[in-house]
Scaffold this motif. Sequence first.
Motif, PDB file in Angstrom:
ATOM      1  N   LEU A   1       1.031  -1.404   0.152  1.00 35.25           N
ATOM      2  CA  LEU A   1      -0.030   0.000   0.021  1.00 35.25           C
ATOM      3  C   LEU A   1       0.933   1.115   0.003  1.00 35.25           C
ATOM      4  CD1 LEU A   1      -2.735  -1.041   2.846  1.00 35.25           C
ATOM      5  CD2 LEU A   1      -2.879  -0.927   0.265  1.00 35.25           C
ATOM      6  N   ASP A   2      -0.040   2.451  -0.465  1.00 40.18           N
ATOM      7  CA  ASP A   2       0.854   4.233  -0.649  1.00 40.18           C
ATOM      8  C   ASP A   2       0.763   4.613   0.514  1.00 40.18           C
ATOM      9  OD1 ASP A   2       1.728   2.922  -3.010  1.00 40.18           O
ATOM     10  OD2 ASP A   2       1.065   5.156  -3.848  1.00 40.18           O
ATOM     11  N   HIS A   3      -0.030   4.319   0.943  1.00 40.98           N
ATOM     12  CA  HIS A   3      -0.779   4.754   2.127  1.00 40.98           C
ATOM     13  C   HIS A   3      -1.329   3.967   3.891  1.00 40.98           C
ATOM     14  CE1 HIS A   3      -4.019   7.035   1.310  1.00 40.98           C
ATOM     15  NE2 HIS A   3      -4.012   6.879   0.086  1.00 40.98           N
ATOM     16  N   ALA A   4      -2.334   3.801   5.085  1.00 40.80           N
ATOM     17  CA  ALA A   4      -3.334   3.600   5.541  1.00 40.80           C
ATOM     18  C   ALA A   4      -3.721   4.316   6.520  1.00 40.80           C
ATOM     19  CB  ALA A   4      -2.701   2.098   5.535  1.00 40.80           C
ATOM     20  N   VAL A   5      -4.691   4.213   7.201  1.00 39.58           N
ATOM     21  CA  VAL A   5      -4.960   4.899   8.904  1.00 39.58           C
ATOM     22  C   VAL A   5      -4.683   3.215   9.613  1.00 39.58           C
ATOM     23  CG1 VAL A   5      -6.732   5.115   9.973  1.00 39.58           C
ATOM     24  CG2 VAL A   5      -6.387   6.618   7.417  1.00 39.58           C
ATOM     25  N   LEU A   6      -4.171   3.562  10.327  1.00 35.47           N
ATOM     26  CA  LEU A   6      -4.241   2.062  11.128  1.00 35.47           C
ATOM     27  C   LEU A   6      -5.289   2.327  12.766  1.00 35.47           C
ATOM     28  CD1 LEU A   6      -0.174   1.390  11.267  1.00 35.47           C
ATOM     29  CD2 LEU A   6      -2.659   0.611   9.159  1.00 35.47           C
ATOM     30  N   LEU A   7      -5.804   2.187  12.888  1.00 32.61           N
ATOM     31  CA  LEU A   7      -6.751   1.447  14.171  1.00 32.61           C
ATOM     32  C   LEU A   7      -6.703   0.655  14.854  1.00 32.61           C
ATOM     33  CD1 LEU A   7      -9.978   0.491  11.626  1.00 32.61           C
ATOM     34  CD2 LEU A   7      -9.101   2.940  12.175  1.00 32.61           C
ATOM     35  N   ASP A   8      -7.034   1.047  16.246  1.00 32.31           N
ATOM     36  CA  ASP A   8      -7.247   0.293  17.940  1.00 32.31           C
ATOM     37  C   ASP A   8      -5.474   0.124  18.106  1.00 32.31           C
ATOM     38  OD1 ASP A   8      -9.782  -0.172  17.993  1.00 32.31           O
ATOM     39  OD2 ASP A   8      -8.862  -1.972  16.909  1.00 32.31           O
ATOM     40  N   THR A   9      -4.493   1.729  17.622  1.00 30.35           N
ATOM     41  CA  THR A   9      -3.575   0.907  18.254  1.00 30.35           C
ATOM     42  C   THR A   9      -2.589   2.980  18.325  1.00 30.35           C
ATOM     43  OG1 THR A   9      -1.113   1.207  17.013  1.00 30.35           O
ATOM     44  CG2 THR A   9      -3.105   1.172  15.099  1.00 30.35           C
ATOM     45  N   ARG A  10      -1.403   2.846  18.499  1.00 33.73           N
ATOM     46  CA  ARG A  10      -0.575   4.430  18.740  1.00 33.73           C
ATOM     47  C   ARG A  10      -0.566   5.183  18.124  1.00 33.73           C
ATOM     48  NH1 ARG A  10      -1.559   8.185  21.940  1.00 33.73           N
ATOM     49  NH2 ARG A  10       0.477   8.773  21.729  1.00 33.73           N
ATOM     50  N   ILE A  11      -0.769   4.297  15.951  1.00 29.80           N
ATOM     51  CA  ILE A  11       0.052   5.010  14.914  1.00 29.80           C
ATOM     52  C   ILE A  11      -0.991   5.028  14.716  1.00 29.80           C
ATOM     53  CG2 ILE A  11       1.074   4.252  13.263  1.00 29.80           C
ATOM     54  CD1 ILE A  11       2.501   1.665  14.574  1.00 29.80           C
ATOM     55  N   GLN A  12      -1.088   6.233  14.184  1.00 30.06           N
ATOM     56  CA  GLN A  12      -2.724   6.441  13.139  1.00 30.06           C
ATOM     57  C   GLN A  12      -2.750   6.430  11.619  1.00 30.06           C
ATOM     58  OE1 GLN A  12      -1.797   8.724  15.544  1.00 30.06           O
ATOM     59  NE2 GLN A  12      -3.291   8.520  17.452  1.00 30.06           N
ATOM     60  N   TRP A  13      -0.904   6.811  10.971  1.00 30.59           N
ATOM     61  CA  TRP A  13      -0.639   6.616   9.451  1.00 30.59           C
ATOM     62  C   TRP A  13       0.016   5.681   9.126  1.00 30.59           C
ATOM     63  CZ3 TRP A  13      -3.825   8.627   5.077  1.00 30.59           C
ATOM     64  CH2 TRP A  13      -4.920   8.602   5.844  1.00 30.59           C
ATOM     65  N   VAL A  14       0.122   5.225   8.372  1.00 23.75           N
ATOM     66  CA  VAL A  14       1.585   4.992   7.731  1.00 23.75           C
ATOM     67  C   VAL A  14       1.271   5.138   6.466  1.00 23.75           C
ATOM     68  CG1 VAL A  14       0.323   2.501   6.880  1.00 23.75           C
ATOM     69  CG2 VAL A  14       2.655   2.921   6.993  1.00 23.75           C
ATOM     70  N   PHE A  15       2.870   6.311   6.161  1.00 25.97           N
ATOM     71  CA  PHE A  15       2.715   6.184   4.541  1.00 25.97           C
ATOM     72  C   PHE A  15       4.267   5.842   4.085  1.00 25.97           C
ATOM     73  CE2 PHE A  15       0.692  10.243   6.937  1.00 25.97           C
ATOM     74  CZ  PHE A  15      -0.696  10.042   6.173  1.00 25.97           C
ATOM     75  N   VAL A  16       3.861   4.860   3.246  1.00 28.47           N
ATOM     76  CA  VAL A  16       5.163   3.974   2.561  1.00 28.47           C
ATOM     77  C   VAL A  16       5.610   5.250   1.351  1.00 28.47           C
ATOM     78  CG1 VAL A  16       5.922   2.183   1.549  1.00 28.47           C
ATOM     79  CG2 VAL A  16       3.715   2.597   2.280  1.00 28.47           C
ATOM     80  N   LYS A  17       6.516   6.200   2.096  1.00 29.27           N
ATOM     81  CA  LYS A  17       7.769   6.873   0.965  1.00 29.27           C
ATOM     82  C   LYS A  17       7.836   6.230  -0.584  1.00 29.27           C
ATOM     83  CE  LYS A  17       6.255  10.858   3.216  1.00 29.27           C
ATOM     84  NZ  LYS A  17       7.268  11.744   3.815  1.00 29.27           N
ATOM     85  N   SER A  18       8.356   5.372  -0.539  1.00 28.84           N
ATOM     86  CA  SER A  18       9.055   4.505  -1.523  1.00 28.84           C
ATOM     87  C   SER A  18       8.631   4.076  -2.125  1.00 28.84           C
ATOM     88  CB  SER A  18      10.317   3.312  -0.976  1.00 28.84           C
ATOM     89  OG  SER A  18       8.744   2.469  -0.518  1.00 28.84           O
ATOM     90  N   ARG A  19       7.241   3.928  -2.308  1.00 27.07           N
ATOM     91  CA  ARG A  19       5.955   4.137  -3.029  1.00 27.07           C
ATOM     92  C   ARG A  19       5.491   5.128  -3.277  1.00 27.07           C
ATOM     93  NH1 ARG A  19       3.598  -1.116  -3.009  1.00 27.07           N
ATOM     94  NH2 ARG A  19       1.737  -0.650  -3.846  1.00 27.07           N
ATOM     95  N   ILE A  20       5.449   5.958  -2.617  1.00 22.78           N
ATOM     96  CA  ILE A  20       4.840   7.914  -3.303  1.00 22.78           C
ATOM     97  C   ILE A  20       5.335   8.234  -3.484  1.00 22.78           C
ATOM     98  CG2 ILE A  20       4.330   9.930  -2.201  1.00 22.78           C
ATOM     99  CD1 ILE A  20       3.260   8.405   0.747  1.00 22.78           C
ATOM    100  N   ARG A  21       7.212   8.038  -3.761  1.00 27.28           N
ATOM    101  CA  ARG A  21       8.167   8.575  -4.672  1.00 27.28           C
ATOM    102  C   ARG A  21       8.398   7.980  -5.893  1.00 27.28           C
ATOM    103  NH1 ARG A  21      11.774  11.019   0.489  1.00 27.28           N
ATOM    104  NH2 ARG A  21      10.080  12.194   1.089  1.00 27.28           N
ATOM    105  N   GLY A  22       8.138   6.502  -6.105  1.00 31.90           N
ATOM    106  CA  GLY A  22       8.121   5.944  -7.051  1.00 31.90           C
ATOM    107  C   GLY A  22      10.146   4.995  -7.285  1.00 31.90           C
ATOM    108  N   TRP A  23      10.280   4.506  -6.492  1.00 34.95           N
ATOM    109  CA  TRP A  23      11.326   4.214  -6.007  1.00 34.95           C
ATOM    110  C   TRP A  23      11.262   3.150  -6.827  1.00 34.95           C
ATOM    111  CZ3 TRP A  23      13.697   4.438  -0.443  1.00 34.95           C
ATOM    112  CH2 TRP A  23      14.385   5.438  -0.305  1.00 34.95           C
ATOM    113  N   ALA A  24      12.096   2.228  -7.291  1.00 37.32           N
ATOM    114  CA  ALA A  24      12.582   1.152  -7.161  1.00 37.32           C
ATOM    115  C   ALA A  24      12.928   0.032  -6.330  1.00 37.32           C
ATOM    116  CB  ALA A  24      13.842   0.792  -8.720  1.00 37.32           C
ATOM    117  N   ALA A  25      12.322  -1.540  -7.148  1.00 37.30           N
ATOM    118  CA  ALA A  25      12.387  -2.203  -6.077  1.00 37.30           C
ATOM    119  C   ALA A  25      13.689  -2.316  -5.020  1.00 37.30           C
ATOM    120  CB  ALA A  25      11.204  -3.263  -6.624  1.00 37.30           C
TER     121      ALA A  25
END
Length: 453
Positions: free
Chosen positions: A299-323
């Motif tokens: 995923l590029d990003h997600a809202v995480l429920l029932d945890t201290r973490i609200q969001w995950v942002f996968v910057k490598s995917r958002i910025r188009g990094w090579a695998a």
Amino acid sequence: MSGSVIVVGGGLAGMAAAVALANDGAQITLVERRPEIGGRVYSYPHPALGETVDSQHVVLGCCTNLLELCGQAGQSGAIRWYDELVFLEPGGRRSVMRPGLLPAPSHQTMSFLRAPMLSLRDKVGIAAGLMEFLRGYPAGDAESFATWVKRTGQTERAVRHFWEPVVVGALNDGFENCSTKYAGKVFHESFLRSPEGGRLGIPAQPLSEFLAPVGDVALRAGVTVKKAGVERLAQSAGGWVVTAGGEELRAENVVLAVSFKEAERLMQGLPGTAIDFTHFVHAPITTIHLWYDRDVTGLDHAVLLDTRIQWVFVKSRIRGWAASRGSYLELVISASEPELAMGREEILASALREFQLFFPEAKSAKLLKSGVLKEARATFSVTPGLDRFRPAQRTQWPGLFLAGDWTATEWPSTMEGAVRSGRLAAGEIVGERGRFMAAELPATGLMRWLSRC
């Protein structure tokens, strides 16, 4: 034309004011002590990690002034846009919120009804609650969102899986410290008014790199930049004197585009009635930065429920990094007061345990690097009743103007609020408050007749 102006502060508020006034023909000197512009919107090279680390900021489609400023700098294409939000429960069950074929305000109805994170009872209560924000948001800010939740009878699960992720993520504080007015604004603008207003935009570059072209726009418009801290502000015959780096700078007008703490320091020696700064409080954000040898989310990003973490942002995917470069992601903890007292290893260990509940593949992936960034003064809290203490951009002192997201903008602590404040201050200087403001995003569908905002 607005004569000579000194803009103190090179954050978004100061840059917005400087660009607007310079394009209007004013002689602008911008004073900023940091090497880059952006203020609290920044990235920096981490010396130990050998990586560029971001503070986390996003934009919504309803942020018209911020988007127009980015467009002026040629950065519209440097924003990745998303039309759906993925809510994840521990174990990985997904609820996806996206616009459908129905007109606003019902454009997300079908995905909302299908969301497994909520029961039918939860959804009925949420729908009834959203009806209160259908026409707009409250004019007054006296009620806390905690009181609103109780008054409208929201279920515990609806709070945990809908109201809390959105409000805490957007306003960066708990319900007691958030007024219903600004929580209602978030839901009206991003969930009800139009599908475009709720689109999520994430810069596809490190933030300082993303904002650097705004500085180039200012320079092309003739803004003079002085890199120095400001020691003193004083009135003089025909204007103001700003002492910066030991040098006295003089101008007819001054825009203080700084934090409320810095504004209080610089204004404390001025004659007359002081602004009451005691009601402003900061709210912290903590981000955990992780580099894995491969993608572990899908995923590029997600809202995480029932945890201290609200969001995950996968910057490598958002910025188009090579695998082959691996995966870089950020875990965001809003309203992170408890984390301020915790050590790096404790925060990291807790975050990794929670992250793996959602993405078990992370257990077998190799964690290459990690970092923790605590921002104790990330935002200000829109506490109930704060509006009467948020100062206007025009002050009682002729020629002195204020900018900053904490001033009276009708927005909470956001990049959009900062840009609006700078443009409003520029408008006050030229005698036409709204002159430099971008048009609001229009309501669509049925909201063209229902929305009063």
